[in-house]
Design a protein around this motif. Sequence first.
Motif, PDB file in Angstrom:
ATOM      1  N   LEU A  19       0.827  -1.209   0.000  1.00  0.00           N
ATOM      2  CA  LEU A  19       0.000   0.000   0.000  1.00  0.00           C
ATOM      3  C   LEU A  19       0.860   1.257   0.000  1.00  0.00           C
ATOM      4  CD1 LEU A  19      -2.763  -1.060   2.559  1.00  0.00           C
ATOM      5  CD2 LEU A  19      -3.035  -0.802   0.077  1.00  0.00           C
ATOM      6  N   GLY A  20       1.975   1.203   0.758  1.00  0.00           N
ATOM      7  CA  GLY A  20       2.880   2.346   0.795  1.00  0.00           C
ATOM      8  C   GLY A  20       3.480   2.632  -0.567  1.00  0.00           C
ATOM      9  N   ALA A  21       3.891   1.576  -1.284  1.00  0.00           N
ATOM     10  CA  ALA A  21       4.468   1.754  -2.617  1.00  0.00           C
ATOM     11  C   ALA A  21       3.442   2.374  -3.562  1.00  0.00           C
ATOM     12  CB  ALA A  21       4.956   0.414  -3.161  1.00  0.00           C
ATOM     13  N   ALA A  22       2.215   1.843  -3.544  1.00  0.00           N
ATOM     14  CA  ALA A  22       1.170   2.358  -4.441  1.00  0.00           C
ATOM     15  C   ALA A  22       0.853   3.822  -4.114  1.00  0.00           C
ATOM     16  CB  ALA A  22      -0.090   1.502  -4.318  1.00  0.00           C
ATOM     17  N   ALA A  23       0.696   4.126  -2.829  1.00  0.00           N
ATOM     18  CA  ALA A  23       0.340   5.491  -2.430  1.00  0.00           C
ATOM     19  C   ALA A  23       1.444   6.484  -2.773  1.00  0.00           C
ATOM     20  CB  ALA A  23       0.033   5.535  -0.934  1.00  0.00           C
ATOM     21  N   THR A  24       2.698   6.093  -2.564  1.00  0.00           N
ATOM     22  CA  THR A  24       3.793   7.022  -2.839  1.00  0.00           C
ATOM     23  C   THR A  24       3.939   7.292  -4.325  1.00  0.00           C
ATOM     24  OG1 THR A  24       5.310   5.124  -2.733  1.00  0.00           O
ATOM     25  CG2 THR A  24       5.123   6.497  -0.775  1.00  0.00           C
ATOM     26  N   ILE A  25       3.693   6.282  -5.160  1.00  0.00           N
ATOM     27  CA  ILE A  25       3.739   6.504  -6.611  1.00  0.00           C
ATOM     28  C   ILE A  25       2.679   7.530  -7.018  1.00  0.00           C
ATOM     29  CG2 ILE A  25       3.295   5.440  -8.853  1.00  0.00           C
ATOM     30  CD1 ILE A  25       4.601   2.898  -7.767  1.00  0.00           C
ATOM     31  N   ILE A  26       1.481   7.354  -6.463  1.00  0.00           N
ATOM     32  CA  ILE A  26       0.392   8.286  -6.779  1.00  0.00           C
ATOM     33  C   ILE A  26       0.752   9.705  -6.327  1.00  0.00           C
ATOM     34  CG2 ILE A  26      -2.005   8.881  -6.268  1.00  0.00           C
ATOM     35  CD1 ILE A  26      -2.550   5.854  -6.053  1.00  0.00           C
ATOM     36  N   PHE A  27       1.294   9.825  -5.098  1.00  0.00           N
ATOM     37  CA  PHE A  27       1.615  11.150  -4.575  1.00  0.00           C
ATOM     38  C   PHE A  27       2.801  11.761  -5.321  1.00  0.00           C
ATOM     39  CE2 PHE A  27      -1.391  10.237  -1.380  1.00  0.00           C
ATOM     40  CZ  PHE A  27      -1.653  11.412  -0.696  1.00  0.00           C
ATOM     41  N   LYS A  28       3.704  10.912  -5.795  1.00  0.00           N
ATOM     42  CA  LYS A  28       4.822  11.437  -6.583  1.00  0.00           C
ATOM     43  C   LYS A  28       4.319  11.991  -7.906  1.00  0.00           C
ATOM     44  CE  LYS A  28       9.266  12.077  -6.892  1.00  0.00           C
ATOM     45  NZ  LYS A  28       9.971  12.948  -5.932  1.00  0.00           N
ATOM     46  N   LEU A  29       3.371  11.287  -8.538  1.00  0.00           N
ATOM     47  CA  LEU A  29       2.780  11.782  -9.786  1.00  0.00           C
ATOM     48  C   LEU A  29       2.018  13.084  -9.550  1.00  0.00           C
ATOM     49  CD1 LEU A  29       1.492   8.420 -11.339  1.00  0.00           C
ATOM     50  CD2 LEU A  29       3.479   9.762 -12.047  1.00  0.00           C
ATOM     51  N   LEU A  30       1.439  13.213  -8.344  1.00  0.00           N
ATOM     52  CA  LEU A  30       0.732  14.444  -7.992  1.00  0.00           C
ATOM     53  C   LEU A  30       1.680  15.538  -7.514  1.00  0.00           C
ATOM     54  CD1 LEU A  30      -2.314  12.906  -6.068  1.00  0.00           C
ATOM     55  CD2 LEU A  30      -2.297  13.837  -8.398  1.00  0.00           C
ATOM     56  N   LYS A  31       3.001  15.213  -7.502  1.00  0.00           N
ATOM     57  CA  LYS A  31       4.044  16.139  -7.068  1.00  0.00           C
ATOM     58  C   LYS A  31       3.834  16.594  -5.626  1.00  0.00           C
ATOM     59  CE  LYS A  31       5.031  17.729 -11.755  1.00  0.00           C
ATOM     60  NZ  LYS A  31       5.151  18.879 -12.675  1.00  0.00           N
ATOM     61  N   GLN A  32       3.479  15.628  -4.776  1.00  0.00           N
ATOM     62  CA  GLN A  32       3.320  15.879  -3.346  1.00  0.00           C
ATOM     63  C   GLN A  32       4.369  15.064  -2.586  1.00  0.00           C
ATOM     64  OE1 GLN A  32       1.232  18.168  -2.172  1.00  0.00           O
ATOM     65  NE2 GLN A  32       0.637  18.542  -4.288  1.00  0.00           N
ATOM     66  N   PRO A  33       4.773  15.499  -1.382  1.00  0.00           N
ATOM     67  CA  PRO A  33       5.756  14.742  -0.610  1.00  0.00           C
ATOM     68  C   PRO A  33       5.298  13.308  -0.368  1.00  0.00           C
ATOM     69  CG  PRO A  33       5.419  16.911   0.349  1.00  0.00           C
ATOM     70  CD  PRO A  33       4.384  16.757  -0.723  1.00  0.00           C
ATOM     71  N   VAL A  34       6.220  12.364  -0.519  1.00  0.00           N
ATOM     72  CA  VAL A  34       5.854  10.952  -0.369  1.00  0.00           C
ATOM     73  C   VAL A  34       5.482  10.617   1.071  1.00  0.00           C
ATOM     74  CG1 VAL A  34       7.195  10.170  -2.341  1.00  0.00           C
ATOM     75  CG2 VAL A  34       8.291  10.345  -0.119  1.00  0.00           C
ATOM     76  N   VAL A  35       5.901  11.457   2.028  1.00  0.00           N
ATOM     77  CA  VAL A  35       5.506  11.225   3.419  1.00  0.00           C
ATOM     78  C   VAL A  35       3.989  11.182   3.539  1.00  0.00           C
ATOM     79  CG1 VAL A  35       5.523  12.205   5.741  1.00  0.00           C
ATOM     80  CG2 VAL A  35       7.593  12.253   4.371  1.00  0.00           C
ATOM     81  N   LEU A  36       3.325  12.039   2.793  1.00  0.00           N
ATOM     82  CA  LEU A  36       1.868  12.049   2.814  1.00  0.00           C
ATOM     83  C   LEU A  36       1.321  10.733   2.288  1.00  0.00           C
ATOM     84  CD1 LEU A  36       1.189  15.656   1.477  1.00  0.00           C
ATOM     85  CD2 LEU A  36       1.481  14.895   3.829  1.00  0.00           C
ATOM     86  N   GLY A  37       1.992  10.173   1.287  1.00  0.00           N
ATOM     87  CA  GLY A  37       1.574   8.881   0.762  1.00  0.00           C
ATOM     88  C   GLY A  37       1.681   7.792   1.801  1.00  0.00           C
TER      89      GLY A  37
END
Length: 747
Positions: A19-37
Amino acid sequence: MEEVQIQSLIYDLALILTLGAAATIIFKLLKQPVVLGYIVAGFIASPHFAFLPSVGNEANIEFWAQIGIVVLLFSLGLEFSFKKLINAGGGAIATALIIVIGMMGTGFVIGKSMGFSSVNSIFLGAMLSMSSTTIILKALTDLNMRHRKFVPGVFAVLIVEDLFAVVMMVILSSIAINNTVEGGEMLRSILQLSFFLIIWFVVGVFLIPTIFKKFRRVISDEMMLIIAMGLCFFMAIFSVECGFSMALGAFVMGSILAGTSEAERIERIINPVKDLFGAVFFISVGMMVDPAIIVEHAGVITLLSVVVIVGMIVFGTTGMLATGQSLKIAMASGFSLTQIGEFSFIIATLGTTLGVLDASIYPIIVTVSVITTFTTPFFIKSAIPCYNFVEKRLPKRLSVLLEGYTKTAASDVKPSQRNMWVSIVKRHITRLVLYSAVIIAAIFVLRKYLIPMAVTMLEKVMSPSLATLLSVTAALVALSPFFYAIITPKLNRKERKTLVQSNVNGLVVMPRVVMVVVGGMLTMAFITSLLVGFYSSVASVVVAIIYLVALILLLAPMARKQLENLESRFMSNVNERENRRTGKENNLVSDMHLAYMTVGYDCPFVGERLKNADLRRKHGVNVVAIQRNSVRYPIPTGDMRIFPGDIIGVIGTDEQIQALLPLLEATAATQPQDNIEVKFTHFPLSDTSPLLGVRLGDTSLREDYKSMIVAIERGQDNFLTPTPDIVFQPGDVLWAVGDVKLMKKMR
């Protein structure tokens, strides 16, 4: 049963990491800090989110999260050094004090108004006062803003805040255990912490760099990872045994290793470990987000979130302004500190573990942290627009006043003459504190372990009284250099000459006498405390007096020589990284030194062969080794190229090495612009392209377009190799690598 637990542990870890990997990829595409993911992934993996499978046992995640806290603080310690703290200067300390005092006071008042007890209100204020180094670092990195002018000041404040947090944890532990804010208990806790830090800093600086120097050639990356993590976890456990937290021990060990020449290597090696367990830690934070609690305490959460954001902006900006920063830098710094993070969770866990924290505070703080973490990147990006808004509407008189104050406060005006005695007394007090801590620790070990062990062994060949006398005498001789240090003030030649020349009516003699008397009395107290238990009190005092006289009259030369050797070795280890870089402690013959320099990305020799760089003719130095990652190339050939990150061993004089350092270690003053998207693409040149009719050699594609031409397609399937003489024509298809936005201008 064990097999079921192992399967559960692996299942939970697999779920949260997926889940962390999926969320961080999404947040990276949204140009948001991966911590939020990570935090979102934690919420999805928790029982509070019913649409997907949740973790089977939250205790499993808590286990990994605790390891994550230890590794995170160990990595923070690696990035911390006393040199950085000194470089941070009084401005960072003053700013951090303003923020911490202001936020703690605000949090305490809010806590009391909400009906919390004094202890709970203090904990609440402490949790609201700690900005998150990890979140800020990740946010600035993800936003490509680490090169901005305000960032070094923010990092300096965060370094000081980390130290304040460590001290605060000890004080809060004392408050929680005694359920009181009595000054005596807090002072005792601070003294215990100081003693712990001094002893382990001294021991660590003496032992660890020495071991690394001796075995550097045989320690591979794998061994270094094991050694570093072993030291981290050992110090974490030892810290718990001493009555402190695991986080403190990990931070201390990281700060000790930060002073060694292997610090960069250790940081690089443990990075994957830090990223893994750091992710688990932030995911575990996200699992604490409970929608029911958010709804129930929505008003309190909103209030505290606003307090954190507004308070950090106000106190952070005020602190920066007070220390001489411009309004633009001050506001950018204040807007970057608008969140709470890992130290807040650690403090909350501390209060919960000690049973003094109200059960509702922990989830509230976690939710406030999540909210402020989400808002951090937006506030960082809005700092400059807000500054532009304020700057336009700021009264001209106030603007001039701020500008004048900034220039005055920023100027480094030092008095032409210093009071020599003030300097000497400060130095002597520092030596008293450091060496007293060492002596106290040594006396504890000697009395409890070494002397009884030596007496037991010697009793086999002599009488018990003689065995005790020999053991105690050996202990006193071993401690002689440290006793000599606290008795004798240290003066350099210039100070001694200046003070003798200014001697009037014994003014030079008297302060030295006072310091010697104070040191002598302290030494007598230490010696007596060592002897009591083996001899009577009266005998111990008599022996202490005799030994003190012998130390001053007979043992002084030996003790002074041993002390100079110890201090020289200590300072060499403290400055190991700098000495290795400049070669100061690596003399070969005469004025020739062997120095190891790290090649910077803006070095003019990057990409060149050694024979073309011609360092011997141009700079007078000889290259004797190149280390690239973990591979060392002794006596490299002239055909070997120089790459960024290479550690180059050169032999030269002090002047030659100092002249070469800024060239070899050069790093670009200006970094790539924010949000640059580098891509390999192709496009045709239109009739309006500025490149038409221009030779490739006459263009400045790297400087103007941040791009590089890989091939030119002229006609179908006819690819031309780029050469300086080739002229661009209409219809040419350029295959290039570079900034997508700037490459559009080529068309």
